[in-house]
Design an enzyme around this catalytic site. Structure first.
Site, short mmCIF file in Angstrom:
data_model
loop_
_atom_site.label_atom_id
_atom_site.label_comp_id
_atom_site.label_asym_id
_atom_site.label_seq_id
_atom_site.Cartn_x
_atom_site.Cartn_y
_atom_site.Cartn_z
N ASP A 1 -5.45 2.93 -3.77
CA ASP A 1 -6.76 2.93 -3.11
C ASP A 1 -6.98 4.17 -2.24
O ASP A 1 -8.11 4.51 -1.92
CB ASP A 1 -7.02 1.64 -2.32
CG ASP A 1 -5.95 1.33 -1.31
OD1 ASP A 1 -4.95 2.08 -1.22
OD2 ASP A 1 -6.09 0.30 -0.60
N ARG A 2 -5.89 4.88 -1.89
CA ARG A 2 -6.07 6.09 -1.06
C ARG A 2 -6.03 7.36 -1.91
O ARG A 2 -5.46 7.35 -3.00
CB ARG A 2 -4.95 6.20 -0.03
CG ARG A 2 -4.97 5.11 1.00
CD ARG A 2 -3.92 5.39 2.06
NE ARG A 2 -4.01 4.36 3.08
CZ ARG A 2 -3.51 4.47 4.30
NH1 ARG A 2 -2.85 5.56 4.64
NH2 ARG A 2 -3.64 3.49 5.17
N LYS B 1 -11.36 0.58 -1.35
CA LYS B 1 -11.41 2.03 -1.52
C LYS B 1 -10.75 2.37 -2.85
O LYS B 1 -10.00 1.57 -3.39
CB LYS B 1 -10.76 2.74 -0.34
CG LYS B 1 -9.38 2.26 0.01
CD LYS B 1 -8.97 2.84 1.37
CE LYS B 1 -7.62 2.32 1.80
NZ LYS B 1 -7.69 1.50 3.01
N SER C 1 0.81 -1.22 0.00
CA SER C 1 0.00 0.00 0.00
C SER C 1 0.84 1.27 0.00
O SER C 1 1.61 1.50 -0.91
CB SER C 1 -0.96 -0.04 1.18
OG SER C 1 -1.86 1.03 1.12
N HIS C 2 0.73 2.05 1.06
CA HIS C 2 1.39 3.35 1.13
C HIS C 2 2.78 3.26 1.75
O HIS C 2 3.43 4.29 1.94
CB HIS C 2 0.52 4.29 1.96
CG HIS C 2 0.10 3.65 3.24
ND1 HIS C 2 -0.89 2.69 3.28
CD2 HIS C 2 0.56 3.76 4.49
CE1 HIS C 2 -1.03 2.26 4.52
NE2 HIS C 2 -0.16 2.88 5.27
N GLU D 1 -13.00 6.15 5.21
CA GLU D 1 -12.22 6.16 6.44
C GLU D 1 -11.42 7.46 6.51
O GLU D 1 -11.07 8.04 5.48
CB GLU D 1 -11.22 5.00 6.44
CG GLU D 1 -11.84 3.63 6.46
CD GLU D 1 -10.80 2.58 6.75
OE1 GLU D 1 -10.63 2.22 7.91
OE2 GLU D 1 -10.11 2.14 5.80
N ASP E 1 -1.97 6.77 -3.26
CA ASP E 1 -0.92 6.00 -2.59
C ASP E 1 -0.35 4.93 -3.51
O ASP E 1 -0.71 4.85 -4.69
CB ASP E 1 -1.43 5.39 -1.28
CG ASP E 1 -2.35 4.21 -1.50
OD1 ASP E 1 -2.99 4.16 -2.56
OD2 ASP E 1 -2.43 3.33 -0.62
N THR F 1 -12.06 -0.06 12.10
CA THR F 1 -11.08 0.34 11.11
C THR F 1 -10.78 -0.81 10.15
O THR F 1 -10.63 -1.95 10.57
CB THR F 1 -9.79 0.77 11.83
OG1 THR F 1 -10.09 1.91 12.63
CG2 THR F 1 -8.69 1.10 10.86
N LYS G 1 -1.71 -9.68 -0.51
CA LYS G 1 -3.06 -9.64 0.06
C LYS G 1 -3.97 -10.53 -0.77
O LYS G 1 -3.94 -10.47 -2.00
CB LYS G 1 -3.55 -8.20 0.03
CG LYS G 1 -4.92 -8.03 0.63
CD LYS G 1 -5.21 -6.57 0.87
CE LYS G 1 -6.23 -6.08 -0.09
NZ LYS G 1 -6.87 -4.83 0.32
N ASP H 1 -0.68 1.71 -4.06
CA ASP H 1 -1.54 0.78 -4.79
C ASP H 1 -2.84 1.41 -5.28
O ASP H 1 -3.70 0.72 -5.82
CB ASP H 1 -1.84 -0.46 -3.94
CG ASP H 1 -2.60 -0.13 -2.69
OD1 ASP H 1 -2.41 0.98 -2.15
OD2 ASP H 1 -3.40 -0.97 -2.24
C1 G1P Z 1 -4.51 1.90 8.37
C2 G1P Z 1 -5.67 2.87 8.42
C3 G1P Z 1 -6.96 2.15 8.11
C4 G1P Z 1 -6.84 1.46 6.76
C5 G1P Z 1 -5.62 0.57 6.74
C6 G1P Z 1 -5.38 -0.02 5.36
O1 G1P Z 1 -4.68 0.89 9.32
O2 G1P Z 1 -5.75 3.50 9.69
O3 G1P Z 1 -8.02 3.05 8.12
O4 G1P Z 1 -7.97 0.70 6.48
O5 G1P Z 1 -4.45 1.32 7.10
O6 G1P Z 1 -5.17 0.97 4.38
P1 G1P Z 1 -3.99 0.93 10.78
O7 G1P Z 1 -2.51 1.07 10.54
O8 G1P Z 1 -4.53 2.13 11.48
O9 G1P Z 1 -4.37 -0.37 11.43
ZN ZN Z 2 -3.27 1.52 -0.34
#
Ligand code: G1P
Ligand code: ZN
Length: 540
Positions: free
Chosen positions: A278-279, A373, A110-111, A360, A274, A341, A123, A276
């Site tokens: 999704d953000r 997302k 992801s990010h 979120e 981000d 979350t 994943k 991948d």
């Molecule tokens: C974080 C974000 C959450 C999101 C997740 C995946 O998780 O807070 O909202 O769904 O990344 O992108 P956290 O590190 O808080 O568990």
């Molecule tokens: Zn992501």
């Protein structure tokens, strides 16, 4: 070919799959163990169709070759792979749904930064296109404890650069254009003709793909299909190490975009994605849109996009997300769900047709068009609102606050804390929660405090321990929870919000508006005092 192996000591995929340092994934047998455990946990993949792709980060193409050989050896019928092993997370979700696949594997952290010394991840998504629910991740975890062999075909690598069908040890590998199907879906949801006119009339934007996967998608959608000026998409080429960028679309990590949008030459609109895809982070000229506000605005104005012209069934937000969207739902007379979350909690609500939009505070918004997302979708929603209303981002926000009131919001992250310290801070506060009601902390009175638990209204499953909540007098709230996605130490997240009805005080800086709550939480939990930190590492 069967390879005997040893358990990988219970590697537990979290809300976003399994994330580790890239070198851990590159340890011989590690990736293989996790993939075999995943296949075993879902009842095998014999005869199944799988989607495969990732965000272009280091080790992604090599991992894809391993997974393809394993899928073939495990009897899968077909693998649909994005060219170059590329697929954004929302595009993978769409492809699983479009092609009726049994599931998919997304190669991304992801990010988190990418590269040999950074992070990698795998994943598993299920047939509805969404992240595996807890029962499946638990089964994968259990399988990692028992695994004794993995199966991998002894075959040459597939040419992932060539679109078309190839064969691998009895399995069809279909390499597809990673962008086309996703871009086509966006054309169904949004009025591309109207958006083309917007750009034609001189509207300017800066879309920052942060050298990650959304580059090719954004160039195709904004520059080719919508006619935005060449160069509208910046950092548009996915690079194995994201060119050293930390592809997390927030004011801290997307600081180049922030500077451009706050500067004298700012375009009308700015957005970042981000790793991948999704953000998203949304900006206007001189203005930052908090993700909680973005969700509320999208809910209030969804009818601006043809895909939502018929209105919304309901909305959902994660518990730490601000209640701004709740007020919109109330005005629209539609239900609003509060979930733990993690995007996976929205899946059942979306599948059951109970909600159309969800989001979120962590820069994630989406709808029932996929089961993830979707960053570029959010950009197209905002552009549709700007095109229909003829207003700027700042004007849309000001109108929204004038109508619904403003919820000041901020998240403070304390990163890489010693795990034991972070757990003690949480445990001490948890032990005192019940007694907090009626007490004053730094002059602010606590109304009630609890630990959030969620009962899924669709399947009745219960998730406990989802964050400590403290409600203060005057519509203020603080939430504390530990991150489930970090790869180093513990990250403590503190979420702060305060509601101000009507237009009074609308121009205040959020940190200033939230200062009394920040002080109250420090008095109650002593995060700075006990960690020796002067303040949070990241403020969003
Ligand atoms: C974080 C974000 C959450 C999101 C997740 C995946 O998780 O807070 O909202 O769904 O990344 O992108 P956290 O590190 O808080 O568990
Ligand atoms: Zn992501």
């Amino acid at each position: 070919m069967r390879h005997s192996t040893h358990p990988i000591l219970g590697q537990k995929p979290g809300t976003s799959g399994l994330r580790k340092k890239t070198r851990v994934f590159m340890t011989p047998g590690y990736l293989e163990n996790f993939v075999q455990a995943t296949f075993d946990a879902i009842g095998g993949v014999a005869g199944k169709t799988l989607v495969l792709g990732g965000d272009g980060r280091y080790f992604g193409a090599e991992a894809a070759q391993v997974i393809l050989k394993m899928a073939a050896a495990n009897g899968a019928a077909r693998a649909i792979v994005g060219q170059g092993a590329w697929l954004s997370t929302p595009a993978a979700s769409h492809l699983i749904r479009l092609r009726g696949a049994d599931g998919g594997l997304i190669l991304s952290a992801s990010h988190n930064p990418g590269g040999p010394d950074e992070d990698f991840g795998v994943k598993y998504n299920i047939a509805n296109g969404g992240p595996a629910p807890e029962a499946v991740t638990e089964a994968i975890f259990a399988a990692t404890l028992e695994i004794s062999e993995y199966r991998k075909a002894n075959a040459p690598d597939i040419n992932l650069g060539a679109v078309g069908e190839q064969h691998l040890a009895g399995m069809v590998v279909e390499v597809v254009d990673p962008v086309a199907a996703y871009a086509d879906l966006m054309e169904v949801l949004f009025d591309f003709k109207m958006l083309r006119s917007l750009f034609h009339a001189g509207f300017t934007a800066r879309i920052d793909s942060m050298n990650a996967i959304t580059g090719p998608y954004a160039v195709e959608i904004f520059e080719r299909r919508l006619g935005a000026a060449p160069g509208t998409v910046v950092h548009a080429t996915p690079l194995p190490d994201f060119g050293g960028m930390h592809p997390d679309p927030n004011p801290t990590w997307a600081h180049e975009l922030m500077a451009a949008m706050m500067g004298p030459q700012a375009p009308d609109f700015g957005a970042a994605s981000d790793g991948d895809g999704d953000r998203n982070m949304i900006l206007g000229r001189g203005v930052y849109v908090s993700p909680s506000d973005s969700l509320a605005v999208l809910a209030a104005e969804a009818r601006c996009a043809p895909g939502y012209a018929h209105g919304l069934m309901g909305v959902a937000r994660s518990m730490p997300t601000s209640a701004a969207v709740d007020r919109v739902a109330q005005a629209l007379c539609i239900p609003c769900y509060e979930t733990p979350t993690g995007w996976k909690f929205f899946g059942n609500l979306l599948d059951a047709g109970r909600v159309t939009l969800c989001g979120e505070e962590s820069f994630g918004t989406g709808s029932d068009h996929v089961r993830e997302k979707d960053g570029l979708w959010a950009v197209l929603m905002w552009l549709s609102i700007l095109a229909v209303t003829g207003r700027s981002v700042a004007e849309v926000l000001a109108d929204h606050w004038a109508r619904f009131g403003r919820t000041y919001y901020s998240r403070h992250d304390y990163e890489a804390l010693p795990v034991a310290l972070a757990e003690t801070i949480m445990a001490d506060l948890r032990a005192r929660l019940a007694g907090l009601a009626g007490q004053a902390a730094a002059g602010l009175v606590v109304i009630r405090a609890d630990e959030f638990a969620y009962t899924d209204p669709v399947d009745g499953s219960v998730s406990t321990g989802q964050g400590l909540r403290i409600f203060f007098e005057g519509g203020a709230r603080a939430v504390l929870r530990l991150s489930g996605t970090g790869t180093e130490g513990a990250t403590l997240r503190l979420y702060l919000e305060r509601y101000v009805p009507g237009p009074e005080g609308l121009a205040q800086d959020p940190q200033a508006a939230l200062a009394p709550i920040i002080d109250a939480v420090e008095a109650l939990a002593g995060i700075c005092q006990r960690s020796g930190r002067a303040g949070p590492d990241v403020v969003t």
